[in-house]
Design an enzyme around this catalytic site. Structure first.
Site, short mmCIF file in Angstrom:
data_model
loop_
_atom_site.label_atom_id
_atom_site.label_comp_id
_atom_site.label_asym_id
_atom_site.label_seq_id
_atom_site.Cartn_x
_atom_site.Cartn_y
_atom_site.Cartn_z
N PHE A 26 0.86 -1.19 0.00
CA PHE A 26 0.00 0.00 0.00
C PHE A 26 0.89 1.24 0.00
CE2 PHE A 26 -3.33 2.87 1.30
CZ PHE A 26 -4.47 2.32 0.73
N GLU A 62 -0.93 -5.97 7.80
CA GLU A 62 -0.43 -7.32 7.54
C GLU A 62 1.05 -7.48 7.87
OE1 GLU A 62 -4.10 -6.55 6.05
OE2 GLU A 62 -2.38 -5.56 5.10
N GLU A 89 -9.58 10.92 5.41
CA GLU A 89 -10.68 11.68 5.99
C GLU A 89 -11.40 10.96 7.12
OE1 GLU A 89 -13.21 12.78 2.76
OE2 GLU A 89 -11.62 13.88 1.74
N THR A 90 -10.99 9.74 7.41
CA THR A 90 -11.68 8.95 8.43
C THR A 90 -10.73 8.53 9.54
OG1 THR A 90 -11.28 6.80 7.41
CG2 THR A 90 -13.21 8.04 6.63
N HIS A 92 -9.78 5.68 10.13
CA HIS A 92 -9.00 4.51 9.70
C HIS A 92 -7.50 4.74 9.84
CE1 HIS A 92 -8.52 0.67 7.70
NE2 HIS A 92 -7.69 1.22 6.83
N ASN A 117 11.19 -0.22 13.15
CA ASN A 117 9.87 0.16 12.65
C ASN A 117 9.98 1.38 11.76
OD1 ASN A 117 7.24 0.88 12.18
ND2 ASN A 117 6.57 0.61 14.30
#
Length: 154
Positions: A26, A62, A89-90, A92, A117
Site C-alpha cells: 500500500f 499485515e 478523511e476517516t 481509519h 519500525n
C-alpha cells in the site's frame, strides 16, 4: 524526528548478520523507496545480499503477521518493518497506525528480536516522500545496531 541528530553507534558492522524485511505494498511508490534505501544501507553496512530476506504484504496491518512468521523461523538477527500510512478523511488512519505500531513493538518484545519500525505515518504524500529515503536508511542502521546490542546482552 525528521532531520534530527540521531547519535549513531559505532557498532554498525552488518557482516555475518541476517536481516528480514517486510514491506507493505500500500502506497507502493513510497514503500519501494523505503525498501531500496534500506537495502542500500544494509549493503553499505556489510550485510550480504544473500542474508537479506525481503517479503511484501498488502498493507501495514499485515506487516506484523509476516514479521511473526520470520521471527518464529529463528533465522534472523533483526527485522525491519516498512510501510506508509497517509492520513485520510476517516478514523481509519489512527486505527492502522496504532494497531500496526503496537503489534510491531509487541512482537519485538515477545520474541526478544530487534524490529526497526519504518512504517511512516504522515499527513500527506509529500511528507512521506520527504522521509522515505532517510527512514529507509535509518531502519537499516537501527536493525544492525540493535542486533549487536541484543547479542551482547544475551
Amino acid at each position: 524526528m525528521f532531520g534530527a541528530e540521531k547519535g549513531w553507534s559505532d557498532k554498525l558492522d552488518g557482516k555475518k548478520l541476517s536481516i528480514g524485511m517486510v514491506q507493505a505494498r500500500f502506497n507502493e511508490s513510497v514503500t519501494n523507496a523505503l525498501a531500496e534505501a534500506c537495502k542500500q544501507e544494509l549493503a553499505a553496512l556489510g550485510v550480504e545480499e544473500k542474508n537479506i530476506t525481503h517479503v511484501k504484504v498488502p498493507g501495514a496491518l499485515e506487516i506484523p503477521c509476516a514479521l511473526q512468521a520470520l521471527a518464529e523461523s529463528d533465522k534472523y538477527d533483526a527485522l525491519v518493518a516498512l510501510g506508509c500510512i497517509i492520513r485520510g478523511e476517516t478514523y481509519h488512519f489512527e486505527l492502522v497506525a496504532n494497531e500496526s505500531g503496537s503489534a510491531v513493538t509487541r512482537l519485538a518484545l515477545d520474541y526478544q528480536l530487534p524490529i526497526a519500525n519504518a512504517i511512516l505515518t504522515t499527513e500527506n504524500l509529500a511528507q512521506a516522500q520527504l522521509r522515505q529515503e532517510e527512514k529507509g536508511r535509518d531502519a537499516a542502521r537501527v536493525a544492525v545496531e540493535m542486533a549487536h546490542l541484543l547479542h551482547e546482552l544475551s
